[in-house]
Design a protein around this motif. Structure first.
Motif, PDB file in Angstrom:
ATOM      1  N   GLY A  80      -5.872   3.049   5.839  1.00 31.62           N
ATOM      2  CA  GLY A  80      -6.892   2.346   6.420  1.00 31.62           C
ATOM      3  C   GLY A  80      -7.365   1.350   5.499  1.00 31.62           C
ATOM      4  O   GLY A  80      -7.179   1.509   4.184  1.00 31.62           O
ATOM      5  N   GLY A  81      -8.547   0.785   5.769  1.00 29.38           N
ATOM      6  CA  GLY A  81      -9.280  -0.183   5.147  1.00 29.38           C
ATOM      7  C   GLY A  81      -8.610  -1.677   4.809  1.00 29.38           C
ATOM      8  O   GLY A  81      -7.342  -1.520   5.091  1.00 29.38           O
ATOM      9  N   ALA A  82      -9.237  -2.513   4.408  1.00 29.62           N
ATOM     10  CA  ALA A  82      -8.849  -3.828   4.208  1.00 29.62           C
ATOM     11  C   ALA A  82      -7.810  -3.956   3.017  1.00 29.62           C
ATOM     12  O   ALA A  82      -8.126  -3.300   1.996  1.00 29.62           O
ATOM     13  N   TYR A  83      -6.623  -4.547   3.327  1.00 26.66           N
ATOM     14  CA  TYR A  83      -5.702  -4.378   2.239  1.00 26.66           C
ATOM     15  C   TYR A  83      -5.917  -5.658   1.302  1.00 26.66           C
ATOM     16  O   TYR A  83      -6.405  -6.732   1.850  1.00 26.66           O
ATOM     17  N   GLU A  84      -5.432  -5.458  -0.194  1.00 25.60           N
ATOM     18  CA  GLU A  84      -5.745  -6.399  -0.966  1.00 25.60           C
ATOM     19  C   GLU A  84      -4.529  -6.295  -1.857  1.00 25.60           C
ATOM     20  O   GLU A  84      -4.245  -4.816  -2.166  1.00 25.60           O
ATOM     21  N   ILE A  85      -4.299  -7.360  -2.607  1.00 25.46           N
ATOM     22  CA  ILE A  85      -3.092  -7.307  -3.649  1.00 25.46           C
ATOM     23  C   ILE A  85      -3.602  -6.450  -4.708  1.00 25.46           C
ATOM     24  O   ILE A  85      -4.861  -6.884  -5.220  1.00 25.46           O
ATOM     25  N   PRO A  86      -3.041  -5.594  -5.276  1.00 27.75           N
ATOM     26  CA  PRO A  86      -3.861  -4.663  -6.283  1.00 27.75           C
ATOM     27  C   PRO A  86      -4.117  -5.872  -7.458  1.00 27.75           C
ATOM     28  O   PRO A  86      -3.429  -6.619  -8.064  1.00 27.75           O
ATOM     29  N   ASP A  87      -5.124  -5.377  -8.366  1.00 28.22           N
ATOM     30  CA  ASP A  87      -5.503  -6.150  -9.656  1.00 28.22           C
ATOM     31  C   ASP A  87      -5.571  -5.184 -10.644  1.00 28.22           C
ATOM     32  O   ASP A  87      -6.506  -4.447 -11.187  1.00 28.22           O
ATOM     33  N   THR A  88      -4.454  -5.068 -11.384  1.00 27.34           N
ATOM     34  CA  THR A  88      -4.153  -4.048 -12.463  1.00 27.34           C
ATOM     35  C   THR A  88      -4.192  -4.825 -13.800  1.00 27.34           C
ATOM     36  O   THR A  88      -4.375  -3.847 -14.878  1.00 27.34           O
TER      37      THR A  88
END
Length: 208
Positions: A80-88
């Protein structure tokens, strides 16, 4: 004497809606979009076709809503929750991760058939095309734009690039190969797109 309760119309409507979603997606996957009809969806869902026409103007509208719901269900199953492209901090790795996931989704029969149907229908039906772009393509594009802007702020991407154009360099070839079906859509291909987009095609000097 026990008091009888009136049927819960909200619950009944939601059950019917879910059945219609499932019927539309399964029929498109089995028979193809051209052979899927409102009558067929209604029969499989166990509802009258007037129920469908009361909620949607066309089979394309049914399929679009069902497909969007499929994506929401998948997101909920993933936490769940809004997906974002990871920022590693590693832009290439982050982009490869999301493009590999895109490849997996496009190769998944549950997503492939309705995606192809909606992409094709959106070309001939302007209203469906506009909704497809607004509700599906634009939110996905925004994920890339936000990640690329973060990379600009971190100094790992040039300030003068347009994040939207850069996004199209990454996703456009994926969709092109998928639509043509002439070459396999693989993780290796997704990785190569990221490398080409970020590093360019010009030869590098020995001191780079």
């Amino acid at each position: 004497m026990a008091e009888s309760k009136a049927p819960d119309s909200t619950r009944r409507s939601e059950k019917s809606r879910r059945a219609i979603y499932a019927a539309a997606l399964s029929l498109v996957g089995e028979a193809g979009y051209a052979k899927t009809t409102i009558e067929g969806i209604a029969a499989r869902a166990g509802v009258g076709k007037q129920t469908i026409y009361r909620w949607w103007p066309s089979k394309a509208a049914v399929l679009l809503e069902a497909f969007l719901d499929l994506g929401e269900q998948a997101a909920e199953a993933a936490g769940g929750g809004a997906y974002e492209i990871p920022d590693t901090g590693d832009l290439a790795a982050d982009l490869k991760l999301v493009l590999r996931a895109t490849v997996d989704e496009l190769n998944d029969p549950a997503f492939e058939a309705p995606t192809r149907a909606l992409a094709a229908e959106g070309i001939v039906d302007a209203a469906i095309g506009a909704q497809y772009v607004e509700k599906l393509l634009e939110p996905q594009a925004a994920l890339y734009v936000r990640r690329l802007r973060a990379a600009q702020e971190a100094g790992t991407v040039r300030d003068d690039i347009d994040p939207r154009t850069a996004m199209e360099l990454l996703t456009g070839p994926i969709l092109h190969r998928w639509l043509l079906r002439t070459l396999p859509l693989t993780h290796e291909y997704a990785d190569a797109l990221v490398d080409y987009a970020l590093n360019g095609l010009a030869p590098r000097s020995s001191d780079e």
